[in-house]
Design a protein around this motif. Structure first.
Motif, short mmCIF file in Angstrom:
data_model
loop_
_atom_site.label_atom_id
_atom_site.label_comp_id
_atom_site.label_asym_id
_atom_site.label_seq_id
_atom_site.Cartn_x
_atom_site.Cartn_y
_atom_site.Cartn_z
N GLY A 300 0.80 -1.22 0.00
CA GLY A 300 0.00 0.00 0.00
C GLY A 300 0.83 1.27 0.00
O GLY A 300 0.31 2.35 0.26
N ASP A 301 2.14 1.12 -0.30
CA ASP A 301 3.03 2.28 -0.35
C ASP A 301 3.39 2.60 -1.79
O ASP A 301 3.36 1.73 -2.66
CB ASP A 301 4.34 2.00 0.41
CG ASP A 301 4.12 1.89 1.91
OD1 ASP A 301 3.05 2.32 2.38
OD2 ASP A 301 5.01 1.36 2.60
N GLY A 302 3.78 3.84 -2.03
CA GLY A 302 4.35 4.20 -3.32
C GLY A 302 5.78 3.72 -3.39
O GLY A 302 6.44 3.48 -2.37
N PHE A 303 6.29 3.57 -4.61
CA PHE A 303 7.67 3.14 -4.82
C PHE A 303 8.63 4.10 -4.14
O PHE A 303 8.47 5.32 -4.20
CB PHE A 303 7.96 3.09 -6.33
CG PHE A 303 9.36 2.66 -6.66
CD1 PHE A 303 9.73 1.33 -6.57
CD2 PHE A 303 10.31 3.60 -7.08
CE1 PHE A 303 11.02 0.92 -6.91
CE2 PHE A 303 11.60 3.21 -7.41
CZ PHE A 303 11.95 1.87 -7.32
N ILE A 304 9.62 3.56 -3.46
CA ILE A 304 10.65 4.36 -2.81
C ILE A 304 11.96 4.15 -3.57
O ILE A 304 12.40 3.01 -3.75
CB ILE A 304 10.82 3.97 -1.33
CG1 ILE A 304 9.50 4.19 -0.58
CG2 ILE A 304 11.94 4.76 -0.67
CD1 ILE A 304 9.48 3.63 0.82
N ILE A 305 12.56 5.24 -4.02
CA ILE A 305 13.78 5.11 -4.82
C ILE A 305 14.87 4.45 -3.98
O ILE A 305 14.91 4.60 -2.75
CB ILE A 305 14.25 6.48 -5.36
CG1 ILE A 305 14.50 7.47 -4.22
CG2 ILE A 305 13.25 7.03 -6.36
CD1 ILE A 305 15.09 8.79 -4.68
N PRO A 306 15.78 3.69 -4.61
CA PRO A 306 16.81 2.98 -3.85
C PRO A 306 17.63 3.88 -2.94
O PRO A 306 17.99 3.48 -1.82
CB PRO A 306 17.68 2.35 -4.95
CG PRO A 306 16.75 2.16 -6.10
CD PRO A 306 15.83 3.33 -6.05
N GLU A 307 17.94 5.11 -3.41
CA GLU A 307 18.77 6.00 -2.59
C GLU A 307 18.17 6.28 -1.23
O GLU A 307 18.89 6.53 -0.25
CB GLU A 307 19.00 7.34 -3.32
CG GLU A 307 19.75 7.22 -4.63
CD GLU A 307 18.83 7.17 -5.83
OE1 GLU A 307 19.17 7.78 -6.86
OE2 GLU A 307 17.77 6.53 -5.72
N MET A 308 16.85 6.27 -1.11
CA MET A 308 16.18 6.65 0.14
C MET A 308 15.86 5.46 1.03
O MET A 308 15.21 5.63 2.07
CB MET A 308 14.91 7.43 -0.17
CG MET A 308 15.17 8.80 -0.80
SD MET A 308 13.67 9.74 -1.16
CE MET A 308 13.10 10.14 0.50
N ARG A 309 16.35 4.28 0.67
CA ARG A 309 16.01 3.10 1.47
C ARG A 309 16.98 2.93 2.64
O ARG A 309 17.76 1.98 2.71
CB ARG A 309 15.98 1.86 0.58
CG ARG A 309 14.90 1.94 -0.48
CD ARG A 309 14.83 0.69 -1.32
NE ARG A 309 14.19 0.96 -2.60
CZ ARG A 309 14.09 0.08 -3.59
NH1 ARG A 309 14.61 -1.14 -3.45
NH2 ARG A 309 13.49 0.40 -4.73
N GLU A 310 16.93 3.90 3.52
CA GLU A 310 17.70 3.89 4.76
C GLU A 310 16.73 4.09 5.91
O GLU A 310 15.63 4.62 5.73
CB GLU A 310 18.75 5.01 4.75
CG GLU A 310 19.64 5.05 3.52
CD GLU A 310 20.69 3.95 3.47
OE1 GLU A 310 20.86 3.25 4.49
OE2 GLU A 310 21.35 3.79 2.41
N ILE A 311 17.15 3.72 7.10
CA ILE A 311 16.27 3.86 8.26
C ILE A 311 15.90 5.33 8.48
O ILE A 311 14.82 5.65 8.99
CB ILE A 311 16.93 3.25 9.53
CG1 ILE A 311 15.92 3.17 10.68
CG2 ILE A 311 18.17 4.03 9.93
CD1 ILE A 311 14.74 2.26 10.43
N GLN A 312 16.77 6.25 8.06
CA GLN A 312 16.49 7.68 8.25
C GLN A 312 15.25 8.13 7.48
O GLN A 312 14.64 9.14 7.82
CB GLN A 312 17.70 8.52 7.81
CG GLN A 312 18.88 8.47 8.76
CD GLN A 312 19.75 7.23 8.57
OE1 GLN A 312 19.47 6.40 7.71
NE2 GLN A 312 20.79 7.11 9.36
N LYS A 320 7.33 15.01 3.96
CA LYS A 320 8.58 15.15 3.22
C LYS A 320 9.11 13.80 2.73
O LYS A 320 10.23 13.71 2.25
CB LYS A 320 9.64 15.82 4.10
CG LYS A 320 9.30 17.26 4.47
CD LYS A 320 10.42 17.90 5.26
CE LYS A 320 10.09 19.32 5.69
NZ LYS A 320 10.02 20.25 4.55
N ARG A 321 8.33 12.73 2.85
CA ARG A 321 8.82 11.40 2.50
C ARG A 321 8.74 11.08 1.02
O ARG A 321 9.17 10.01 0.60
CB ARG A 321 8.06 10.33 3.29
CG ARG A 321 8.48 10.23 4.73
CD ARG A 321 7.84 9.01 5.39
NE ARG A 321 8.09 8.99 6.82
CZ ARG A 321 7.58 8.08 7.65
NH1 ARG A 321 6.79 7.13 7.16
NH2 ARG A 321 7.85 8.12 8.93
#
Length: 567
Positions: A300-312, A320-321
């Motif tokens: 149920g989430d939108g695609f998250i670019i690989p660069e942003m796949r950090e716990i932060q 801002k996500r």
């Protein structure tokens, strides 16, 4: 450039080893001078080798030419190989210790037989080095710190080197017919600034045929234990993929060969990581997916670019996500670059023309200020000479030029010209280049005072780090970010691969506070303009959007910004 560094690194190592051996100082100095001359060349080195023009460069004598042509033709320097055979293997690594140098290494080797970092580490920990003439307790402490740094980073490489290596490997993989498809994965896919391994995921027609083709093309693979990112994925991954390691490379390079082609999207997602991100993501491993985007849709989430796949990512305000949309074509202005007025390699006109050719609409030249004597910093007289040159160049080549300066932040936080003189500049980047050893409170206060100066537009490379070489100075980065926001000063993301400073981990806090950023390659030549791509990848890791970047402003909005700052 990568092509240049393989020549300069070899020449530098030869000079160090010659000095260790106690060879003729004139010969040693000739090699060191040759390194500087080669670094200063703005033309492509290998083109100069091909057309023979390298032979006409002053400072590149016959001995250095011999080394250069040897590397070009054979891929290595036989002179360097010979020196390495004559000298204990650990000496070259000891030469990486800043503050030691070939002469001191020779001294402790001759007197105590120390020929490796481990032996030197033990010697220092026994408190013996400080008693030797020319060293002392402070030097011993610094050497121990340096050894710790070297040991902790010896299997790591900067992102630009990692990308260069992945491209070399990809060029070979593109020739292998048994590969159905492949992708880079892991840390490089996430654009980490420093990586300790390079990973590929591959789907192949026939595994034995694939291994044979790899071997025929110089990729010697051996079966390896999978360096699993996520402990609880162990059994699942073992059922779906086999791991091979590429031998004969200093870097850790892994190939994940799929047993089931349909698992490609899921294995790509898992191996991309990070493990903290995926743990938080709560992956449904029982489902099958046609493409990686389906994994996010299933949740149920939108695609998250690989660069942003950090716990932060999860620390960002939800508003801002969204994925970073920042790309090079968003950039209108090119900030913080140097010319031959200070320590740059090219003229202002050459830099401006190169910026225009790459699509920038305006440029802000920021040569070094007068305290940067080591970088030929601009005296007041030179500032006025440059102002005249800017007037001659601006607008004549299809790009407007603004007069900026990279002003040194002095000990007490003042900028490196008096307040009245700073009015001569359109733009000021405030940076620290000296006195790195101040206490955290002193350094934080120093930077905040510079940020509060009404002339300051950008805080340059805010922590002063040099990746894999030097830690940043001690500062309270939260207080500094807060001061930048309060004073409407942008924070630089310095795009040079050795800096990538502001650290992406701090971008999340800065964005939540409403900070503006400026993404600058700190270019010292036309070739370094392209380094901006590394700063963009770091900005993407933090989710930065174009409207949060000062040099994405159209020129009219940038001019309005300058007028607003003048009030």
């Amino acid at each position: 450039m990568e092509e240049k560094s393989k020549y300069t690194n070899a020449l530098e190592q030869i000079a160090d080893l010659l000095e260790f051996k106690g060879e003729n100082p004139f010969k040693i100095n000739a090699f060191r001078n040759g390194v500087n001359v080669l670094r200063s060349q703005t033309s492509d080195i290998e083109s100069m080798i091909k057309d023979g023009s390298i032979k006409n460069v002053k400072g590149i004598g016959k001995g250095i030419q011999s080394v250069i042509y040897d590397i070009y033709e054979n891929g290595f320097s036989s002179d360097l190989e010979q020196l390495n055979q004559e000298i204990p293997t650990g000496i070259l690594t000891m030469l990486e210790i800043r503050g030691l140098g070939p002469k001191k290494i020779k001294s402790i080797y001759s007197e105590f037989g120390i020929s490796s970092i481990d032996e030197l580490d033990a010697f220092c920990k026994q408190d013996k080095l400080k008693s030797i003439k020319g060293f002392g307790e402070k030097t011993q402490t610094l050497i121990l710190k340096e050894i710790e740094r070297i040991n902790s980073t010896k299997n790591m490489m900067l992102i630009d080197s990692a990308i260069h290596l992945t491209k070399e490997i990809s060029n070979i993989l593109d020739k292998i017919k048994s590969i159905i498809k492949y992708s880079i994965t892991g840390q490089v896919r996430r654009s980490l600034e420093v990586v300790d391994k390079i990973e590929f995921i591959l789907s192949v027609i026939d595994q034995e045929k694939f291994l044979s083709e790899c071997n025929a093309n110089g990729l010697i693979l051996s079966k390896a234990v999978m360096p699993v990112l996520i402990a609880e994925q162990n059994n699942y991954l073992k059922d779906k993929v086999e791991c091979y390691k590429l031998d004969d490379f200093s870097a850790e390079i892994y190939f994940y060969i799929l047993k089931d082609e349909q698992a490609f999207p899921l294995i790509l997602f898992i191996t991309t990581g990070s493990d903290e991100f995926i743990k938080e993501f709560e992956l449904d491993k029982s489902a099958s997916f046609k493409k990686e985007e389906d994994i996010f849709s299933k949740k149920g989430d939108g695609f998250i670019i690989p660069e942003m796949r950090e716990i932060q990512y999860y620390q960002l305000d939800k508003s801002k996500r969204k994925n970073s949309a920042i790309e090079q074509n968003n950039f209108k202005g090119f900030f913080h670059f140097h010319t031959n007025f200070s320590d740059g390699k090219n003229t202002l006109q050459e830099m401006v023309n190169a910026c225009r050719d790459k699509g920038f609409q305006y440029a802000v030249v920021c040569d070094h200020s007068k305290s940067a004597f080591y970088a030929n910093g601009l005296t007041e007289e030179k500032v006025f000479l440059q102002k005249k040159e800017i007037a001659d160049v601006s607008g004549k080549f299809g790009i407007k030029v603004f007069h900026g300066i990279e002003s040194d932040i002095l000990k007490e936080g003042e900028l490196d010209y008096d307040e009245d003189f700073l009015n001569n500049f359109d733009f000021v980047v405030a940076s620290i280049h000296s006195r790195f050893q101040m206490s955290e409170n002193e350094m934080t206060a120093r930077i905040i005072k510079a940020v509060e100066n009404p002339h300051t537009n950008i805080l340059g490379h805010p922590t002063g780090r040099l990746l894999l070489r030097r830690d940043g100075y001690k500062i309270d980065i939260i207080k500094i970010i807060d001061a930048c926001v309060a004073n409407k000063v942008a924070i630089e993301i310095n795009s040079h691969p050795q800096r990538l400073d502001l650290d992406w981990r701090n971008i999340y806090y800065a964005r939540n506070k409403g900070c503006m950023f400026s993404i600058n390659p700190d270019a010292h030549s036309v070739h370094e303009i392209d380094l901006i791509k590394y700063g963009i990848s770091i900005a993407r890791k933090g989710g930065i959007q174009p409207d949060e970047v000062l040099n994405c402003l159209p020129i009219n909005e940038f001019q309005d910004y300058l007028k607003e700052r003048e009030k």
